[in-house]
Write a protein that holds these residues in place. Structure first.
Motif, short mmCIF file in Angstrom:
data_model
loop_
_atom_site.label_atom_id
_atom_site.label_comp_id
_atom_site.label_asym_id
_atom_site.label_seq_id
_atom_site.Cartn_x
_atom_site.Cartn_y
_atom_site.Cartn_z
N PRO A 33 -67.80 -0.95 3.81
CA PRO A 33 -68.66 -0.74 4.81
C PRO A 33 -69.02 0.87 4.75
O PRO A 33 -67.91 1.37 4.61
N GLY A 34 -70.44 1.21 4.77
CA GLY A 34 -71.00 2.54 4.62
C GLY A 34 -70.98 3.07 3.32
O GLY A 34 -71.28 4.23 3.20
N HIS A 35 -70.59 2.25 2.13
CA HIS A 35 -70.82 2.82 0.87
C HIS A 35 -72.22 3.45 0.94
O HIS A 35 -73.14 2.58 1.07
N PRO A 36 -72.42 4.38 -0.08
CA PRO A 36 -73.75 5.18 -0.22
C PRO A 36 -74.59 4.00 -0.80
O PRO A 36 -74.20 3.46 -2.12
N THR A 37 -75.91 3.92 -0.64
CA THR A 37 -76.87 3.12 -1.32
C THR A 37 -77.39 3.46 -2.54
O THR A 37 -77.95 2.85 -3.22
N THR A 38 -77.37 4.98 -2.68
CA THR A 38 -77.89 5.53 -3.86
C THR A 38 -76.68 6.17 -4.60
O THR A 38 -75.74 6.74 -3.88
N LYS A 58 -45.22 -0.58 -1.72
CA LYS A 58 -45.63 -1.67 -1.29
C LYS A 58 -47.14 -1.92 -1.39
O LYS A 58 -47.66 -2.97 -1.47
N ARG A 59 -47.85 -0.76 -0.97
CA ARG A 59 -49.27 -0.88 -1.06
C ARG A 59 -49.79 0.46 -2.09
O ARG A 59 -48.94 1.48 -1.96
N VAL A 60 -50.85 0.20 -2.38
CA VAL A 60 -51.46 1.46 -3.13
C VAL A 60 -52.90 1.88 -2.57
O VAL A 60 -53.68 1.15 -2.16
N TYR A 61 -53.11 3.21 -2.67
CA TYR A 61 -54.21 3.58 -1.87
C TYR A 61 -55.21 4.55 -2.78
O TYR A 61 -54.53 5.37 -3.64
N VAL A 62 -56.54 4.38 -2.63
CA VAL A 62 -57.47 5.00 -3.55
C VAL A 62 -58.79 5.71 -2.87
O VAL A 62 -59.07 5.01 -1.87
N ILE A 63 -59.18 6.56 -3.37
CA ILE A 63 -60.23 7.45 -2.79
C ILE A 63 -61.29 7.88 -3.84
O ILE A 63 -60.68 8.07 -5.03
N PHE A 64 -62.53 7.67 -3.61
CA PHE A 64 -63.51 7.66 -4.84
C PHE A 64 -64.51 9.10 -4.17
O PHE A 64 -64.38 9.44 -3.07
N GLU A 77 -54.87 -7.47 -4.34
CA GLU A 77 -55.69 -7.91 -3.23
C GLU A 77 -56.24 -6.65 -2.41
O GLU A 77 -55.09 -6.13 -2.00
N MET A 78 -57.32 -6.67 -2.31
CA MET A 78 -57.83 -5.54 -1.33
C MET A 78 -57.43 -5.99 0.20
O MET A 78 -57.87 -6.91 0.72
N LEU A 79 -56.78 -4.97 0.98
CA LEU A 79 -56.16 -5.32 2.03
C LEU A 79 -57.29 -4.70 3.35
O LEU A 79 -57.47 -5.31 4.24
N TRP A 80 -57.76 -3.43 2.88
CA TRP A 80 -58.72 -2.78 3.85
C TRP A 80 -59.77 -1.82 2.91
O TRP A 80 -59.16 -1.35 2.03
N GLY A 81 -60.77 -1.73 3.59
CA GLY A 81 -61.41 -0.45 2.84
C GLY A 81 -62.64 0.02 3.65
O GLY A 81 -62.92 -0.62 4.55
N LYS A 82 -62.79 1.40 3.45
CA LYS A 82 -63.68 1.96 4.73
C LYS A 82 -64.30 3.26 3.92
O LYS A 82 -63.77 3.59 3.01
N ASN A 83 -65.47 3.99 4.53
CA ASN A 83 -65.80 4.95 3.93
C ASN A 83 -65.90 5.78 5.08
O ASN A 83 -66.36 5.70 6.02
N ILE A 84 -65.49 7.22 4.48
CA ILE A 84 -65.25 8.26 5.26
C ILE A 84 -66.41 9.44 5.35
O ILE A 84 -66.45 10.37 5.96
N GLY A 85 -67.35 8.89 4.29
CA GLY A 85 -68.45 9.84 4.26
C GLY A 85 -68.60 10.38 3.09
O GLY A 85 -67.36 10.81 2.17
N VAL A 86 -69.71 10.73 2.29
CA VAL A 86 -69.96 11.40 0.89
C VAL A 86 -69.53 12.81 1.11
O VAL A 86 -70.32 13.46 2.17
N PRO A 87 -68.77 13.35 0.27
CA PRO A 87 -68.24 14.88 0.57
C PRO A 87 -69.57 15.69 0.06
O PRO A 87 -70.46 15.07 -0.73
#
Length: 170
Positions: A33-38, A58-64, A77-87
């Motif tokens: 949710p909130g992933h940039p459209t372009t 137990k879990r692994v975390y990733v940011i792009f 298996e993805m447990l959760w995902g969110k968008n914190i805004g495009v830097p």
């Protein structure tokens, strides 16, 4: 061994056997949710997946560079995902994550603001956010125990700042 990789159209998390080097699984990190459209622009030397991933065993975390943050279990298996805004910067995002106890720590410095964000490792919900002074930075935070409470140390020119791990207070 967990690694991330991305380009303008795809974001992935990879799990490799640390003894043989064989690929165990590769998962797309999508539908956040909130992933940039372009597609976003980053420099070639930074790329779309510069930060190291983090694990708590137990879990692994990733940011792009898109601002997408996700949590996976070791089965892929993805447990959760969110968008914190495009830097807002010309390089992309490169600060690596810290996972400790119940928090995922993100140094999210860019042209508009410099901040440290703590997310709940189980839900991805924001625990606290602290703005701090200084210029844009691509440094990664570190965790130390200099007092009775763990501290997060962040560097961005011309400052080095210590924050309380539990509250985010400077």
């Amino acid at each position: 061994l967990f690694l991330s990789g991305a380009n303008a159209n795809s974001q992935k998390l990879y799990c490799y056997n640390r003894l043989t080097g064989g690929l165990i699984w590769a998962k797309d990190v999508k539908d956040i949710p909130g992933h940039p459209t372009t597609p976003i622009k980053v420099t070639n030397d930074t790329g779309h997946a510069a930060p190291s991933v983090s694990t708590d065993g137990k879990r692994v975390y990733v940011i792009f560079a898109t601002g997408d943050v996700a949590c996976f279990n070791f089965k892929g298996e993805m447990l959760w995902g969110k968008n914190i805004g495009v830097p807002d910067n010309h390089y992309g995002h490169s600060s690596s994550l810290i996972s400790f106890k119940n928090k995922l720590i993100i140094q999210f410095d860019h042209n508009k603001s410099q901040q440290i964000i703590a997310l709940n490792i189980y839900t991805g919900e924001e625990e606290w956010k602290t703005k701090h002074d200084g210029r844009i930075s691509w440094a990664s935070p570190i965790l130390i125990k200099a007092t009775s409470n763990p501290e997060i140390i962040v560097a961005n020119e011309p400052y080095v700042t210590s924050l309380d791990f539990n509250t985010g207070k400077v």
